[in-house]
Design a protein around this motif. Structure first.
Motif, PDB file in Angstrom:
ATOM      1  N   SER A   1       1.294  -2.696   5.753  1.00 50.01           N
ATOM      2  CA  SER A   1       2.272  -1.639   6.037  1.00 50.01           C
ATOM      3  C   SER A   1       1.918  -0.881   7.310  1.00 50.01           C
ATOM      4  O   SER A   1       2.789  -0.567   8.117  1.00 50.01           O
ATOM      5  CB  SER A   1       2.341  -0.660   4.868  1.00 50.01           C
ATOM      6  OG  SER A   1       2.760  -1.311   3.706  1.00 50.01           O
ATOM      7  N   ALA A   2       0.642  -0.611   7.504  1.00 47.95           N
ATOM      8  CA  ALA A   2       0.215   0.100   8.712  1.00 47.95           C
ATOM      9  C   ALA A   2       0.456  -0.737   9.955  1.00 47.95           C
ATOM     10  O   ALA A   2       0.900  -0.226  10.984  1.00 47.95           O
ATOM     11  CB  ALA A   2      -1.265   0.474   8.601  1.00 47.95           C
ATOM     12  N   ILE A   3       0.184  -2.032   9.872  1.00 50.63           N
ATOM     13  CA  ILE A   3       0.412  -2.914  11.024  1.00 50.63           C
ATOM     14  C   ILE A   3       1.898  -2.997  11.346  1.00 50.63           C
ATOM     15  O   ILE A   3       2.303  -2.888  12.508  1.00 50.63           O
ATOM     16  CB  ILE A   3      -0.174  -4.313  10.747  1.00 50.63           C
ATOM     17  CG1 ILE A   3      -1.692  -4.245  10.757  1.00 50.63           C
ATOM     18  CG2 ILE A   3       0.316  -5.319  11.770  1.00 50.63           C
ATOM     19  CD1 ILE A   3      -2.365  -5.507  10.257  1.00 50.63           C
ATOM     20  N   LEU A   4       2.714  -3.184  10.325  1.00 54.65           N
ATOM     21  CA  LEU A   4       4.152  -3.263  10.560  1.00 54.65           C
ATOM     22  C   LEU A   4       4.712  -1.948  11.093  1.00 54.65           C
ATOM     23  O   LEU A   4       5.620  -1.941  11.920  1.00 54.65           O
ATOM     24  CB  LEU A   4       4.882  -3.680   9.284  1.00 54.65           C
ATOM     25  CG  LEU A   4       4.646  -5.120   8.836  1.00 54.65           C
ATOM     26  CD1 LEU A   4       5.351  -5.379   7.515  1.00 54.65           C
ATOM     27  CD2 LEU A   4       5.111  -6.088   9.901  1.00 54.65           C
TER      28      LEU A   4
ATOM     29  N   LEU B   1     -13.646  -3.974 -10.031  1.00 54.24           N
ATOM     30  CA  LEU B   1     -13.269  -2.937  -9.074  1.00 54.24           C
ATOM     31  C   LEU B   1     -12.660  -3.547  -7.822  1.00 54.24           C
ATOM     32  O   LEU B   1     -11.641  -3.060  -7.305  1.00 54.24           O
ATOM     33  CB  LEU B   1     -14.487  -2.084  -8.710  1.00 54.24           C
ATOM     34  CG  LEU B   1     -14.229  -0.892  -7.799  1.00 54.24           C
ATOM     35  CD1 LEU B   1     -13.348   0.126  -8.514  1.00 54.24           C
ATOM     36  CD2 LEU B   1     -15.529  -0.261  -7.372  1.00 54.24           C
ATOM     37  N   VAL B   2     -13.237  -4.625  -7.335  1.00 46.83           N
ATOM     38  CA  VAL B   2     -12.701  -5.298  -6.148  1.00 46.83           C
ATOM     39  C   VAL B   2     -11.318  -5.859  -6.437  1.00 46.83           C
ATOM     40  O   VAL B   2     -10.391  -5.713  -5.633  1.00 46.83           O
ATOM     41  CB  VAL B   2     -13.671  -6.406  -5.677  1.00 46.83           C
ATOM     42  CG1 VAL B   2     -13.014  -7.313  -4.656  1.00 46.83           C
ATOM     43  CG2 VAL B   2     -14.925  -5.774  -5.104  1.00 46.83           C
ATOM     44  N   MET B   3     -11.151  -6.503  -7.596  1.00 43.13           N
ATOM     45  CA  MET B   3      -9.846  -7.065  -7.946  1.00 43.13           C
ATOM     46  C   MET B   3      -8.791  -5.975  -8.084  1.00 43.13           C
ATOM     47  O   MET B   3      -7.614  -6.213  -7.851  1.00 43.13           O
ATOM     48  CB  MET B   3      -9.940  -7.861  -9.249  1.00 43.13           C
ATOM     49  CG  MET B   3     -10.621  -9.196  -9.081  1.00 43.13           C
ATOM     50  SD  MET B   3     -10.504 -10.228 -10.535  1.00 43.13           S
ATOM     51  CE  MET B   3     -11.526  -9.344 -11.704  1.00 43.13           C
TER      52      MET B   3
ATOM     53  N   PHE C   1      -4.180  -3.195  -3.099  1.00 40.70           N
ATOM     54  CA  PHE C   1      -3.709  -1.958  -2.479  1.00 40.70           C
ATOM     55  C   PHE C   1      -4.142  -1.877  -1.022  1.00 40.70           C
ATOM     56  O   PHE C   1      -3.395  -1.406  -0.158  1.00 40.70           O
ATOM     57  CB  PHE C   1      -4.208  -0.734  -3.258  1.00 40.70           C
ATOM     58  CG  PHE C   1      -3.623  -0.634  -4.629  1.00 40.70           C
ATOM     59  CD1 PHE C   1      -2.308  -0.230  -4.809  1.00 40.70           C
ATOM     60  CD2 PHE C   1      -4.369  -0.964  -5.733  1.00 40.70           C
ATOM     61  CE1 PHE C   1      -1.759  -0.138  -6.068  1.00 40.70           C
ATOM     62  CE2 PHE C   1      -3.837  -0.884  -7.004  1.00 40.70           C
ATOM     63  CZ  PHE C   1      -2.523  -0.462  -7.166  1.00 40.70           C
ATOM     64  N   LEU C   2      -5.363  -2.328  -0.728  1.00 43.17           N
ATOM     65  CA  LEU C   2      -5.832  -2.329   0.655  1.00 43.17           C
ATOM     66  C   LEU C   2      -5.025  -3.282   1.517  1.00 43.17           C
ATOM     67  O   LEU C   2      -4.677  -2.966   2.666  1.00 43.17           O
ATOM     68  CB  LEU C   2      -7.310  -2.700   0.713  1.00 43.17           C
ATOM     69  CG  LEU C   2      -8.290  -1.672   0.147  1.00 43.17           C
ATOM     70  CD1 LEU C   2      -9.703  -2.231   0.167  1.00 43.17           C
ATOM     71  CD2 LEU C   2      -8.211  -0.384   0.923  1.00 43.17           C
ATOM     72  N   LEU C   3      -4.709  -4.458   0.984  1.00 40.77           N
ATOM     73  CA  LEU C   3      -3.926  -5.423   1.749  1.00 40.77           C
ATOM     74  C   LEU C   3      -2.510  -4.922   2.014  1.00 40.77           C
ATOM     75  O   LEU C   3      -2.006  -5.027   3.143  1.00 40.77           O
ATOM     76  CB  LEU C   3      -3.877  -6.765   1.016  1.00 40.77           C
ATOM     77  CG  LEU C   3      -5.178  -7.545   0.977  1.00 40.77           C
ATOM     78  CD1 LEU C   3      -5.022  -8.798   0.138  1.00 40.77           C
ATOM     79  CD2 LEU C   3      -5.641  -7.883   2.377  1.00 40.77           C
TER      80      LEU C   3
END
Length: 86
Positions: free
Chosen positions: A60-63, A46-48, A53-55
């Motif tokens: 994208s949000a930071i940019l 699940l983490v993999m 997608f989270l990264l």
């Protein structure tokens, strides 16, 4: 009023879905399936699956938040900076 062939097909499909979903959740087969799906490697898989997608979303949000200047805007800033230095 004419009835299409779609209505009986939809009725049959809905009856099949409700029959499958009404299966016993505590029978032996369902216990085996639950154990294989929620087994020892469940959280690592699940983490993999979720981390990329989270990264990408965070980057994208930071940019988006800081904004990237357009190519024409950087050259205008460079020209205005050069004019102020002389």
């Amino acid at each position: 009023m004419r009835h299409s062939l779609l209505e009986p097909f939809v009725l049959l499909a809905s009856l099949l879905v409700t029959t499958v979903s009404a299966a016993c959740p505590n029978c032996a087969t369902s216990q085996v399936v639950k154990a294989s799906v929620l087994g020892e490697g469940f959280w690592s898989y699940l983490v993999m699956l979720v981390v990329p997608f989270l990264l990408i979303g965070a980057l994208s949000a930071i940019l988006y938040r800081i904004g990237l200047p357009s190519p024409g805007m950087t050259s205008a800033r460079a020209r205005s900076g050069a004019e102020h230095q002389t």
